[in-house]
Design a protein around this motif. Structure first.
Motif, PDB file in Angstrom:
ATOM      1  N   GLN A 495       0.816  -1.206   0.000  1.00  0.00           N
ATOM      2  CA  GLN A 495       0.000   0.000   0.000  1.00  0.00           C
ATOM      3  C   GLN A 495       0.854   1.262   0.000  1.00  0.00           C
ATOM      4  OE1 GLN A 495      -3.290   0.111  -0.426  1.00  0.00           O
ATOM      5  NE2 GLN A 495      -2.934   2.322  -0.557  1.00  0.00           N
ATOM      6  N   ARG A 498       1.887   2.722  -3.214  1.00  0.00           N
ATOM      7  CA  ARG A 498       0.656   3.181  -3.839  1.00  0.00           C
ATOM      8  C   ARG A 498       0.259   4.554  -3.300  1.00  0.00           C
ATOM      9  NH1 ARG A 498      -3.968  -1.145  -5.251  1.00  0.00           N
ATOM     10  NH2 ARG A 498      -2.172  -2.420  -5.759  1.00  0.00           N
ATOM     11  N   THR A 499       0.286   4.690  -1.966  1.00  0.00           N
ATOM     12  CA  THR A 499      -0.060   5.968  -1.351  1.00  0.00           C
ATOM     13  C   THR A 499       0.859   7.065  -1.874  1.00  0.00           C
ATOM     14  OG1 THR A 499      -0.461   4.654   0.617  1.00  0.00           O
ATOM     15  CG2 THR A 499      -0.543   7.041   0.876  1.00  0.00           C
ATOM     16  N   VAL A 502       0.322   7.761  -5.767  1.00  0.00           N
ATOM     17  CA  VAL A 502      -0.867   8.542  -6.109  1.00  0.00           C
ATOM     18  C   VAL A 502      -0.643  10.010  -5.784  1.00  0.00           C
ATOM     19  CG1 VAL A 502      -3.271   8.914  -5.536  1.00  0.00           C
ATOM     20  CG2 VAL A 502      -2.421   6.610  -5.843  1.00  0.00           C
ATOM     21  N   SER A 642       0.564   0.864 -10.342  1.00  0.00           N
ATOM     22  CA  SER A 642      -0.378  -0.141  -9.843  1.00  0.00           C
ATOM     23  C   SER A 642      -1.761   0.483  -9.617  1.00  0.00           C
ATOM     24  CB  SER A 642       0.149  -0.773  -8.564  1.00  0.00           C
ATOM     25  OG  SER A 642       0.136   0.171  -7.532  1.00  0.00           O
ATOM     26  N   THR A 643      -1.823   1.813  -9.435  1.00  0.00           N
ATOM     27  CA  THR A 643      -3.150   2.434  -9.319  1.00  0.00           C
ATOM     28  C   THR A 643      -3.710   2.799 -10.685  1.00  0.00           C
ATOM     29  OG1 THR A 643      -2.225   4.643  -9.169  1.00  0.00           O
ATOM     30  CG2 THR A 643      -2.556   3.473  -7.107  1.00  0.00           C
ATOM     31  N   LYS A 645      -3.983   0.823 -13.171  1.00  0.00           N
ATOM     32  CA  LYS A 645      -4.458  -0.392 -13.827  1.00  0.00           C
ATOM     33  C   LYS A 645      -3.524  -0.845 -14.938  1.00  0.00           C
ATOM     34  CE  LYS A 645      -9.237   0.735 -12.831  1.00  0.00           C
ATOM     35  NZ  LYS A 645     -10.371   1.444 -13.387  1.00  0.00           N
TER      36      LYS A 645
END
Lengths: 803, 803
Positions: A495, A498-499, A502, A642-643, A645
């Protein structure tokens, strides 16, 4: 989300600010009265005499010069690298290469990114059509966020990530190789200096019936019979140095009061003895300070006697000298004793670079200190908000009113009150950030490093961690470092990228503003030297009596690697992270690197005077931090993809960090030894050349007292001032040529002013080492050493090991 | 969940199994026919003659001896440690200390845990009242699971965790210090050996107009003028060694057919030439093999000519010898060249320990190999189930029927079918686990280590990772390693210790059974030596013709550190993790350590013959693995406590791993250099002593050819067999005393049988080094070296550097 317009306004303000600073600088630098603030290095290097441009005239009246406000630029660029190394040393020259490295990496990256990625992003067009004016700004239209999730366009971003990484690694490799070569070349072309023949030996075991010197002597005569020459014991003179410093402070005050009295002879200055002159009895300041100085003189003399005669003042550390570089290299690189915590040998730092206070720390204590400090740094990085919040809670208006009730009427004024309420909470934080480098330096000192250069490097790496967590991560993930730490523990590892991923494109405008404020304006501020300017003029006003005092008031300082390296590394990090994500950030970074390069080149030529020369020992750190930035940029891209897609990205991206790590390992083994060890081949060659050119060289004389504690050299100097003056002049002219690029600033002005009054000689702080000057004449006056208390202590030579 | 009763049954079966093994061993070991299987080391050490107990009589008929089935135990314990070091070397003696360390750590821990923790747990009593017979077994009543969540009793567990950690660290420190001392003492008391004076130099740069030998010579004469003695070039004899090996295999077959023919003279053995004798033309086997051997002889001779005459066969590696240990130590520990990837020097491993194939790998290739292998190991550890699942999917019944249709009738029988269906899937896994150590060893070889000892250490550490992930974590968290890896990425980090912590007490019975099966029964199997027993008797039956052949058929092997260290480390891990959680597991571990200690002591005295002596170089690894186990136990406890609602435990437990890490760092810097470097002090002392006792020693003669590739020594040996025999006998008697504890097994039987037929001399594999034997007589026959093709190649000495 800032729009392009907001950003434009911000850019305009900052460019204007920088322009104003530059203009101010252009005006101030041509005033003869500021000459010593803006060109101290030239004075030190002897390229500018004291009466340059007629220093008596304080103001420049030649109007023409005012119009050429960028005239310093060509001057800064004119010097070649070789001249620069001669003028300011290798450290400074290599420091500048960090900026050029930044340009070399980011200029091509920017061109490619702007030509390839911007069109791809713009034509991606999700944001353009979708929710047009809500969340996304114009900047975002140029960034990767504009590409629709799942698009095949991400292949281009992946490809670019590979291209940029390879390019960065290629430039890093070339630069590492260059710097390693420059370092070896510098060391090889360096003229004879004491540190080449000297090894620092720490943790000498105590043998009951022997003195430390005898133990050392016996050990090295036994284990290095062919090359051992002699040793210089180290005295614990910390208390002594403290007294000398105290006296120096008093002397400054005395000077101040005497000057005041001279200007207003009608009134003798008086004051109270207590703290800040608030309380205590009323005294005549001149008499009072004279009395205290003479009292201190006595204490200093007795302390000196104690240090010289007390065997306990000899520390279990020694500077051991060898008859060849080969012998010193061998001793420095090998393990001496069965017990690897004793007889630790290292290549000695140059005498200017030694941090004397830390020499005597035993091994066990050292290992505990390192452990505790690493915990403390961790706590500082992640929990620094806790004490600040505590201070903030105390430093509110009620608190102030309680402590200083007389301020109440002022505080209760509404305008003042609201100002203070807005200002106070920030004050604690600002104060903390201001003292942070000092705190980190103290931590490094507690860790027990023995040279100033390693202290600066350690400080730099601590500061880097702080910046990384609190500036970079702290800006991207909202919340304090402590909250981040908490979420690192409670979020799954997948995660976290990802955080970050983004948030990264969303924070691009913030970092652009940051680069402008901290980078552009900061650099313009750097060239103006506001603080040294003010301090110089204050000193000039209050305590400067002679030309020599003016020399001393001049404070060239040196490049503070501890602060500058981490912030530079942060710019590399920003550039690499945003190269693929929001390439429009790159021009800001390029402008920073180019501008900073010019300014620092000017400063290095005209202002800074390095305290020591570590021959670019900081480069491995610079290299590995940029590698770390690459890795962080990969993780970010990983999370971002990964966010988006783009599932195919995972297997494609995984090789990027792996290859980078391999590259780092390879570079480490390929180049780092050049920064840690001195190859035997080189040492032997230099020994041989020297032997051929100067077969009758007396190394013993040359090396004697090079590593004497500076505080003792001061005494020698003072006592022998008059008799030595003439010889020094003769001797130094030859010596000067040899040592041109490593010599201390002080030996220089010593020479110029040695015939003058020497009432300030005792005032030198321990950081001012006149070693080269010192050992040159000390041994031409052997007879003075017969006087027991002034002889250089314990310099042990053995006739048996004569070569 | 096993009940106490289940566990009792399991224990009974395993104890019975171990008992049966021991009984079998007791019977087999006293049979004279097995004497060479169970006591090979005694033969090698010369403590048992070939006709011991009348080897002609195959069966022991003395009934009394059958009753004393544990009579080997006192014999194993009788030898003191000093004798053991003399008899089997330091490696073996220190290996045994791992077991005693286990006992020293766990005996007191067990006593305290049983006395303190068991009563606390039992009286905790949650499980006793709650859901009495569902989830929890009797074992769980003794474990920490029995204490009710949130209870204050956990303070006792925390306290115990501290006590156990401190005790373990204390014992580790003492043991590290002991082993380091033993190592230094061993090195100091070792008699003169070639490796003390030799440095291995790798990555010698190619200079166009010079041969490698000339380059080396010039370099070291220039940079180590006072101590350089000579150098031994290294030949790329890999192809040559392969041919020799091939010939040896053919010779074995020839022996076999000749013996067959002798026993049945009426029928000459015939067969087909193709693979496994399935196809190809029919030949007379004796004639065929004779022809092939003589053909190979020609190829070997021409290959040898090529190696000796082709300058390209000389590898950029060299063994450089010095005239003193001091000189060698200095060269080994310092950086030689400006380019740190060239002229890499290291202390040479002893000649037996050299892994010749890896010597010539260039630096760049080495760094890539290391990188690739570390990725491969990671993949092997986490993804090994993928290829196995693939093989399993292929190796089903349909697949077999398709490949071998003639088996269909057999397979279709119902009993066979169901057996195969149950058996086949497991087969691939079993096979994989069986070949795993070999695979890991091959990986280590690819990594490029140059000594057998380091290869074994690297294999051990790879195997440890595999065991840790797949045995320890794999048993605790259900699922494959790949699934674990996945959950590590997708669970928050704070969840992982929790998952492990909760599962740990539940798996206690599983690990008790594991210890009994793998530990107790495994050790009993170890002493029986089933595989060597079978192989020895097969060889005895088919190819042994003379007493010398029987010597060769004897296969003592050596302790396989690559497999044994990791499994030992696993037991330490289990003991430390369960000490606080389920202390009832400790007695099982204690029994294992005690029993294994006895067995290995016996095996080391009577069976194993170490291939090389690394002077306990593996200890730092053992130490750090136990530290890692401690850390894992802390993490486990951390997770367990956090599920037990013992919130106060977090701040109390956090210091435990921190202190352990500090302890590890301290130990590393305090002791590890003793295992990596050789202190100058020691080297100098030994040089001085030797010089005093043997002032006229000719080191050149002594060192000549010590590091010649074993394959060349073989040739020398063969050619000079007859003339040398007498001198060897005289020389060796003196030499033997000096080298008693480091000498190779082969020099021993060489002596005994040198007068016999030497038709098998060519058959030696390259791993059998007769170096000490060799260089003793080689230089007493200087005249033989005049024959150009048999002279030891390129041994360069310079009259100029005579000492």
């Amino acid at each position: 989300m800032a729009t392009l317009q907001d950003l434009g306004v911000s850019a305009f303000i900052n460019i204007l600010g920088a322009f104003v600073f530059l203009l101010l600088f252009a005006v101030l630098r041509i005033q003869p009265i500021n000459d010593r603030v803006y060109f101290p290095k030239l004075y030190i290097a002897g390229k500018r005499a004291a009466d340059h441009r007629g220093a008596r005239r304080a103001i420049n009246l030649n109007l023409c010069t005012y119009f050429k406000f960028l005239s310093w630029v060509p001057g800064a660029l004119r010097m070649t690298q070789t001249e620069l190394i001669h003028h300011a040393g290798l450290d400074s020259a290599v420091y500048l290469r960090i900026y050029t490295l930044g340009l070399k990496i980011f200029l091509p990256v920017m061109v490619v990114a702007l030509l390839v990625l911007i069109p791809v992003n713009v034509s991606g067009g999700t944001l353009l059509n979708l929710r047009k004016d809500v969340m996304f700004s114009d900047i975002d239209k140029l960034s990767i966020s504009n590409v629709s999730p799942g698009s095949n366009r991400f292949f281009i971003h992946l490809l670019m990530a590979y291209v940029f990484t390879f390019w960065t690694c290629f430039m890093l490799y070339k630069e590492y190789s260059n710097v390693a070569f420059m370092r070896l070349h510098f060391l090889a072309s360096q003229k004879r200096s004491a540190d080449q023949f000297t090894v620092i030996v720490r943790n000498i075991p105590r043998v009951s019936s022997h003195s430390t010197s005898e133990t050392v002597d016996e050990f090295f005569r036994r284990n290095h019979p062919d090359h051992y020459l002699g040793q210089q014991a180290v005295y614990n003179a910390n208390r002594y140095a403290k007294l000398v410093k105290q006296k120096e402070r008093l002397q400054n005050w005395l000077d101040y009061y005497q000057l005041k009295f001279e200007r207003h002879p009608e009134k003798r200055p008086t004051g109270r003895t207590g703290c800040f002159g608030f309380y205590g009895r009323q005294v005549d300041q001149i008499d009072y300070h004279r009395a205290r100085i003479s009292e201190l003189d006595k204490r200093i003399a007795s302390e000196r006697q104690r240090v010289l005669n007390d065997p306990k003042a000899i520390m279990p550390v020694s500077f051991v000298t060898f008859d060849s570089r080969w012998g010193a290299v061998v001793c420095a690189q090998t393990q001496q004793s069965k017990n690897p915590t004793q007889w630790l040998t290292n290549w000695a730092p140059e005498p200017r670079d030694v941090y004397w206070q830390n020499l005597a720390i035993p091994f066990f204590s050292l290992s505990i200190r390192k452990f505790l400090i690493s915990i403390a740094v961790f706590a500082l990085v992640f929990f620094y908000m806790i004490p600040i919040a505590f201070v903030q809670s105390l430093a509110n208006l009620e608190g102030i009113e309680r402590v200083a009730p007389f301020l109440r009427p002022v505080i209760e004024v509404k305008v003042v009150k609201s100002f203070l309420q807005g200002f106070l909470p920030g004050l604690a934080l600002k104060l903390f950030l201001y003292i942070l480098p000092t705190v980190l330096m103290i931590m490094s000192k507690v860790e027990g490093y023995v040279s100033l250069s390693s202290l600066e490097r350690r400080t730099a790496s601590k500061y880097y961690y702080f910046m990384l967590v609190n500036v970079f991560l702290g800006s991207i993930i909202a919340g304090t470092a402590f909250e981040q730490l908490d979420s690192f523990f409670h979020d799954p590892p997948s995660q976290i990228p990802r955080t970050i991923g983004v948030a990264v494109p969303m924070k691009a405008t913030f970092f652009m503003t940051y680069i402008m404020v901290d980078g552009w304006a900061g650099i313009a501020n750097e060239i103006l030297r506001v603080k040294p300017l003010v301090i110089y003029h204050l000193k000039n006003m209050f305590i400067v009596k002679t030309e020599r005092d003016r020399e001393r008031a001049m404070d060239p300082r040196s490049i503070s690697l501890g602060e500058n390296l981490p912030s530079l590394q942060l710019y590399f990090l920003l550039g690499l992270v945003y190269a693929v994500v929001t390439p429009i950030l790159l021009p800001f970074i390029i402008v920073f690197f180019a501008f900073a390069y010019l300014v620092y080149r000017h400063q290095i030529i005209n202002v800074y005077n390095q305290e020591y020369e570590s021959a670019a020992a900081f480069w491995p750190q610079v290299h590995s931090r940029i590698i770390a930035s690459l890795l962080i940029s990969h993780v970010t891209l990983f999370g971002l993809m990964s966010t988006m897609k783009a599932a195919y990205s995972t297997p494609l991206l995984i090789f990027l960090p792996l290859l980078t790590i391999w590259f780092h390992k390879y570079c480490k083994s390929r180049f780092e030894p050049a920064f840690r060890k001195y190859p035997l081949e080189e040492a032997m060659e230099k020994d041989r050349m020297e032997h051929a050119s100067e077969p009758s060289l007396n190394l013993k004389t040359y090396l004697a007292n090079a590593y004497l504690h500076p505080i003792f050299q001061m005494f020698e100097q003072e006592d022998q001032k008059e008799e030595a003056t003439i010889e020094v002049r003769i001797d130094k002219s030859e010596h000067q040529q040899q040592q041109q690029h490593v010599r201390s600033s002080h030996s220089q002005y010593e020479e110029e002013t040695s015939a003058q009054t020497h009432c300030h000689h005792e005032e030198r702080t321990s950081s001012q080492y006149q070693y080269q000057y010192q050992h040159q004449y000390e041994y031409q006056h052997e007879e003075t050493h017969m006087r027991s208390e002034q002889s250089p202590p314990h310099f042990v030579y053995h006739p048996g090991v004569e070569h």
